[in-house]
Design a protein around this motif. Structure first.
Motif, PDB file in Angstrom:
ATOM      1  N   ASN A  43       0.824  -1.209   0.000  1.00 25.30           N
ATOM      2  CA  ASN A  43       0.000   0.000   0.000  1.00 25.30           C
ATOM      3  C   ASN A  43       0.859   1.261   0.000  1.00 25.30           C
ATOM      4  O   ASN A  43       0.570   2.220  -0.719  1.00 25.30           O
ATOM      5  N   ILE A  44       1.921   1.256   0.780  1.00 27.64           N
ATOM      6  CA  ILE A  44       2.819   2.417   0.845  1.00 27.64           C
ATOM      7  C   ILE A  44       3.496   2.642  -0.507  1.00 27.64           C
ATOM      8  O   ILE A  44       3.566   3.771  -1.008  1.00 27.64           O
ATOM      9  N   VAL A  45       3.987   1.556  -1.107  1.00 29.98           N
ATOM     10  CA  VAL A  45       4.658   1.657  -2.404  1.00 29.98           C
ATOM     11  C   VAL A  45       3.706   2.202  -3.462  1.00 29.98           C
ATOM     12  O   VAL A  45       4.050   3.109  -4.228  1.00 29.98           O
ATOM     13  N   MET A  46       2.496   1.652  -3.521  1.00 31.12           N
ATOM     14  CA  MET A  46       1.555   2.084  -4.553  1.00 31.12           C
ATOM     15  C   MET A  46       1.095   3.528  -4.329  1.00 31.12           C
ATOM     16  O   MET A  46       0.914   4.281  -5.287  1.00 31.12           O
ATOM     17  N   GLU A  47       0.931   3.916  -3.082  1.00 32.86           N
ATOM     18  CA  GLU A  47       0.562   5.314  -2.804  1.00 32.86           C
ATOM     19  C   GLU A  47       1.661   6.251  -3.291  1.00 32.86           C
ATOM     20  O   GLU A  47       1.388   7.256  -3.947  1.00 32.86           O
ATOM     21  N   LYS A  48       2.901   5.898  -3.000  1.00 32.71           N
ATOM     22  CA  LYS A  48       4.033   6.708  -3.448  1.00 32.71           C
ATOM     23  C   LYS A  48       4.117   6.732  -4.976  1.00 32.71           C
ATOM     24  O   LYS A  48       4.333   7.784  -5.583  1.00 32.71           O
ATOM     25  N   ALA A  49       3.916   5.559  -5.606  1.00 32.15           N
ATOM     26  CA  ALA A  49       3.984   5.475  -7.068  1.00 32.15           C
ATOM     27  C   ALA A  49       2.922   6.347  -7.722  1.00 32.15           C
ATOM     28  O   ALA A  49       3.204   7.062  -8.693  1.00 32.15           O
ATOM     29  N   VAL A  50       1.706   6.304  -7.199  1.00 38.83           N
ATOM     30  CA  VAL A  50       0.613   7.099  -7.783  1.00 38.83           C
ATOM     31  C   VAL A  50       0.894   8.588  -7.635  1.00 38.83           C
ATOM     32  O   VAL A  50       0.638   9.371  -8.548  1.00 38.83           O
ATOM     33  N   LYS A  51       1.444   8.983  -6.493  1.00 39.89           N
ATOM     34  CA  LYS A  51       1.708  10.401  -6.245  1.00 39.89           C
ATOM     35  C   LYS A  51       2.918  10.922  -7.021  1.00 39.89           C
ATOM     36  O   LYS A  51       2.926  12.078  -7.437  1.00 39.89           O
ATOM     37  N   SER A  89      -7.416   2.320 -14.257  1.00 37.15           N
ATOM     38  CA  SER A  89      -8.238   3.293 -14.984  1.00 37.15           C
ATOM     39  C   SER A  89      -8.523   4.533 -14.137  1.00 37.15           C
ATOM     40  O   SER A  89      -8.677   5.625 -14.667  1.00 37.15           O
ATOM     41  N   GLU A  90      -8.557   4.342 -12.827  1.00 34.77           N
ATOM     42  CA  GLU A  90      -8.834   5.488 -11.947  1.00 34.77           C
ATOM     43  C   GLU A  90      -7.558   6.191 -11.485  1.00 34.77           C
ATOM     44  O   GLU A  90      -7.586   7.390 -11.215  1.00 34.77           O
ATOM     45  N   LEU A  91      -6.473   5.455 -11.361  1.00 32.70           N
ATOM     46  CA  LEU A  91      -5.168   5.982 -10.936  1.00 32.70           C
ATOM     47  C   LEU A  91      -5.262   6.948  -9.759  1.00 32.70           C
ATOM     48  O   LEU A  91      -4.842   8.097  -9.831  1.00 32.70           O
ATOM     49  N   SER A  92      -5.821   6.453  -8.680  1.00 41.00           N
ATOM     50  CA  SER A  92      -5.884   7.248  -7.461  1.00 41.00           C
ATOM     51  C   SER A  92      -5.443   6.388  -6.287  1.00 41.00           C
ATOM     52  O   SER A  92      -5.459   5.157  -6.362  1.00 41.00           O
ATOM     53  N   VAL A  93      -5.064   7.043  -5.197  1.00 43.85           N
ATOM     54  CA  VAL A  93      -4.673   6.315  -4.001  1.00 43.85           C
ATOM     55  C   VAL A  93      -5.849   5.465  -3.521  1.00 43.85           C
ATOM     56  O   VAL A  93      -5.684   4.294  -3.166  1.00 43.85           O
TER      57      VAL A  93
END
Length: 140
Positions: A43-51, A89-93
């Protein structure tokens, strides 16, 4: 075989079995805890990646990840790809958090629940064994 030897043999079998069961239960808890920790890190990695990454980079990552899993035969969950595509498709946290929740739910509903059920089945075996054989030995 004398009654004492028979009783000692049953006692050793019981001790060996309960030790194995305890080891299995510890391992199950370790796997469960490691899975939770891994999911938190994901979750941390994906949040950082999206941001911090472009949408194209995140989408490419997702495509590469799915391709690697298919090649390794690691994609047994039918909803995994659909959930991932929705998150992409949504690309959000929030969409990646939802993906992670769905993913964990898939894991819990599949293998982890089967492992837990197996452990419970074997625990009941041990309880039944303990209830029956000491009584049988006393009758001998």
């Amino acid at each position: 075989m004398s009654e004492t030897e028979n009783s000692n043999e049953w006692e050793k079998l019981w001790q060996d079995y309960t030790k194995s069961l305890e080891n299995w239960m510890k391992l199950f808890e370790s796997v469960k805890n490691a899975s939770i920790e891994m999911q938190q890190k994901f979750n941390i990695v994906m949040e950082k990646a999206v941001k911090e990454s472009s949408a194209d980079t995140v989408k490419q990552f997702g495509e590469n990840w799915q391709k690697a899993m298919r090649q390794a035969g690691v994609d047994p969950f039918k909803t995994f790809g659909e959930s991932w595509q929705k998150a992409m498709s949504e690309l959000s946290v929030a969409s990646f958090k939802q993906f992670a929740e769905n993913w964990q739910k898939s894991l819990d509903e599949s293998g982890m629940e089967q492992i837990k059920a197996y452990g419970e089945m074997m625990k009941k075996f041990a309880e039944t064994w303990n209830d029956m054989w000491p009584q049988k030995q006393e009758k001998n």
